[in-house]
Design an enzyme around this catalytic site. Structure first.
Site, PDB file in Angstrom:
ATOM      1  N   ASP A 199       4.399  12.327 -20.236  1.00 45.62           N
ATOM      2  CA  ASP A 199       3.626  11.836 -18.269  1.00 45.62           C
ATOM      3  C   ASP A 199       4.465  12.864 -17.744  1.00 45.62           C
ATOM      4  O   ASP A 199       5.428  12.493 -17.941  1.00 45.62           O
ATOM      5  CB  ASP A 199       2.714  11.738 -17.660  1.00 45.62           C
ATOM      6  CG  ASP A 199       2.935  11.615 -16.647  1.00 45.62           C
ATOM      7  OD1 ASP A 199       1.821  12.539 -16.276  1.00 45.62           O
ATOM      8  OD2 ASP A 199       2.165  10.977 -15.387  1.00 45.62           O
ATOM      9  N   HIS A 226       0.114  12.080  -5.415  1.00 49.47           N
ATOM     10  CA  HIS A 226       0.961  11.216  -7.206  1.00 49.47           C
ATOM     11  C   HIS A 226       1.011  10.731  -5.231  1.00 49.47           C
ATOM     12  O   HIS A 226       1.104  10.594  -4.776  1.00 49.47           O
ATOM     13  CB  HIS A 226       2.042  11.857  -7.030  1.00 49.47           C
ATOM     14  CG  HIS A 226       1.713  12.172  -8.017  1.00 49.47           C
ATOM     15  ND1 HIS A 226       2.256  13.592  -8.390  1.00 49.47           N
ATOM     16  CD2 HIS A 226       0.865  12.686  -9.255  1.00 49.47           C
ATOM     17  CE1 HIS A 226       2.022  14.314  -9.535  1.00 49.47           C
ATOM     18  NE2 HIS A 226       1.375  13.464  -9.634  1.00 49.47           N
ATOM     19  N   GLY A 227       0.946   8.675  -5.950  1.00 50.09           N
ATOM     20  CA  GLY A 227       1.352   7.811  -5.397  1.00 50.09           C
ATOM     21  C   GLY A 227      -0.082   7.221  -4.325  1.00 50.09           C
ATOM     22  O   GLY A 227      -1.696   7.646  -4.408  1.00 50.09           O
ATOM     23  N   SER A 252      -2.163   5.297 -10.251  1.00 52.10           N
ATOM     24  CA  SER A 252      -1.855   4.171  -8.549  1.00 52.10           C
ATOM     25  C   SER A 252      -2.652   3.112  -8.912  1.00 52.10           C
ATOM     26  O   SER A 252      -2.362   2.089  -8.520  1.00 52.10           O
ATOM     27  CB  SER A 252      -2.156   5.080  -7.539  1.00 52.10           C
ATOM     28  OG  SER A 252      -0.817   5.904  -7.800  1.00 52.10           O
TER      29      SER A 252
HETATM   30  O1  G3H Z   1       2.223  11.397 -11.443  1.00 48.05           O
HETATM   31  C1  G3H Z   1       4.096  10.200 -12.259  1.00 48.05           C
HETATM   32  C2  G3H Z   1       2.978   9.073 -12.435  1.00 48.05           C
HETATM   33  O2  G3H Z   1       2.716   8.037 -11.451  1.00 48.05           O
HETATM   34  C3  G3H Z   1       4.377   8.404 -12.917  1.00 48.05           C
HETATM   35  O3  G3H Z   1       5.101   7.433 -11.431  1.00 48.05           O
HETATM   36  O4  G3H Z   1       7.383   8.313 -12.775  1.00 48.05           O
HETATM   37  O5  G3H Z   1       7.156   6.441 -11.074  1.00 48.05           O
HETATM   38  O6  G3H Z   1       6.257   6.002 -14.017  1.00 48.05           O
HETATM   39  P1  G3H Z   1       6.393   6.405 -12.383  1.00 48.05           P
HETATM   40  P1  13P Z   2      -1.543   8.536  -8.742  1.00 43.39           P
HETATM   41  O1  13P Z   2      -0.383   8.217  -8.199  1.00 43.39           O
HETATM   42  O2  13P Z   2      -2.740   9.551  -7.499  1.00 43.39           O
HETATM   43  O3  13P Z   2      -2.728   7.783  -9.773  1.00 43.39           O
HETATM   44  O4  13P Z   2      -2.046  10.330 -10.282  1.00 43.39           O
HETATM   45  C1  13P Z   2      -1.365  10.030 -10.801  1.00 43.39           C
HETATM   46  C2  13P Z   2      -0.838  10.719 -11.782  1.00 43.39           C
HETATM   47  O5  13P Z   2      -0.938  12.276 -11.946  1.00 43.39           O
HETATM   48  C3  13P Z   2       0.357  10.048 -13.127  1.00 43.39           C
HETATM   49  O6  13P Z   2       0.604  11.745 -13.778  1.00 43.39           O
HETATM   50 ZN    ZN Z   3       1.114  13.735 -11.941  1.00 42.90          ZN
END
Ligand code: G3H
Ligand code: 13P
Ligand code: ZN
Length: 330
Positions: free
Chosen positions: A93, A189-190, A278
């Site tokens: 990701d 995100h978030g 999230s």
């Molecule tokens: O898009 C981001 C994902 O929710 C991953 O988050 O970099 O804190 O693992 P993270």
């Molecule tokens: P959310 O923070 O909405 O769950 O999105 C996750 C995401 O896009 C990971 O790449």
């Molecule tokens: Zn993402």
């Protein structure tokens, strides 16, 4: 070097094709520990859904690259042991460099994202193409991104959305050779996707966020018909988890997500991968907080991680059955 094929994983090509034809989306659930992985696999086996196990660079550092390789292999075996084989993808990701993508491929990933969305357009193309050229030698699929989501994308911060420009998608897709494209149409995100000022209120006083830009999605689909589209930032931020977290000592204010009906609508289109992280974090935290607050005598991690795993499984089953429509498609 281990090939994902030896681990029993698949790349995303076939499952995306079927998802677009069938009008549903594959869940991409982020994970970094055993309980999350158990919950994802058991939920997807039980609902017979294909699944993308998604690992961010931060999650990879947290869990360890070698452990992740064996966890993914274990996930494939675990699914079989539960009695039903489902397609499982191991996906990076928000990869930010060719080196990281190469390393993931070396450790068994079957799919990678290279996120050059914050770069100038030509640089995004150049970096994405480099990753595609490398990954395709190993039959690993690649997700690129055009347009910038508001909020925080790992190391990348954007205050406002820059929606994907439909006029750029044909050029981007053909010049990079990507297998799927993440777009920006209003998700972010978030757990705090919108400010209350951006929302209206429904009859119960609940905040209702502005709708996703389905008009942009339609324009994109017109330009690249049948091409796999990805939605990041697609958590719905269930209010019951936020309430439970706050009831048991948490402090989450104005947490607002994407309404599930809108995700269902997106899944019926060429959107064939929906990213959810999230919501899992909220489910887990709510369950753990409840145990710690109501049973203060407990100190065996299984006594709070077990209920958290159950809650996660329920959440993931709900997503495949009622939101993404991927249940029964494996
Ligand atoms: O898009 C981001 C994902 O929710 C991953 O988050 O970099 O804190 O693992 P993270
Ligand atoms: P959310 O923070 O909405 O769950 O999105 C996750 C995401 O896009 C990971 O790449
Ligand atoms: Zn993402």
């Amino acid at each position: 070097m281990v090939s994902y094929k030896e681990l029993g994983l698949v790349n995303s090509r076939e499952i995306f094709k079927k998802a677009i034809e069938g009008g549903y989306a594959i869940p991409a659930f982020n994970f970094n520990n055993m309980e999350q992985l158990q919950a994802i696999i058991s939920a997807c086996v039980e609902t017979k859904s294909p699944v993308i196990l998604q690992v961010s660079s931060g999650a990879r550092k947290y869990a360890n690259q070698t452990l992740l390789r064996y966890m993914a292999q274990g996930a494939v075996q675990y699914a079989k042991e539960l009695g039903y084989e489902i397609p499982i993808v191991l996906h990076l990701d928000h990869g930010d460099s060719l080196e990281l993508c190469k390393s993931c491929i070396e450790y068994g990933f079957s799919s990678v994202m290279i996120d050059g969305s914050h770069l100038p357009y030509e640089e995004n193309i150049a970096l994405t193409k480099q990753v595609v050229d490398y990954a395709h030698q190993y039959d690993v699929t690649v997700e690129g991104e055009l347009g910038v989501l508001a909020g925080i994308e790992d190391d990348v911060q954007a205050e406002h959305h820059t929606y994907t420009e439909p006029d750029q998608v044909v050029d981007f897709v053909s010049r990079t050779g990507v297998d799927s494209l993440a777009i920006s149409i209003g998700t972010s995100h978030g757990a705090f996707k919108f400010t209350p000022e951006q929302c209206t209120r429904d009859a119960n006083g609940r905040l209702v966020p502005p709708p996703l830009r389905f008009d942009i999605l339609k324009e994109i689909e017109k330009r690249i018909p049948g091409f796999p589209i990805v939605l990041h930032g697609s958590s719905s931020v269930p209010q019951e988890y936020v309430d439970k977290i706050n009831k048991y000592g948490g402090k989450l204010k104005d947490s607002i997500g994407i309404p599930e009906e809108q995700l269902r609508e997106a899944a019926r289109s060429a959107v064939c991968k929906i990213n959810i992280d999230s919501d899992g974090r909220l489910a887990m935290t709510a369950a753990i907080r409840e145990v710690l607050a109501t049973k203060p005598e407990e100190f065996d991690p299984r006594k709070y991680l077990g209920p958290a795993r159950e809650e996660l499984k329920k959440l993931y089953m709900h997503k495949t059955q009622n939101v993404l429509g991927s249940a029964g498609k494996a």
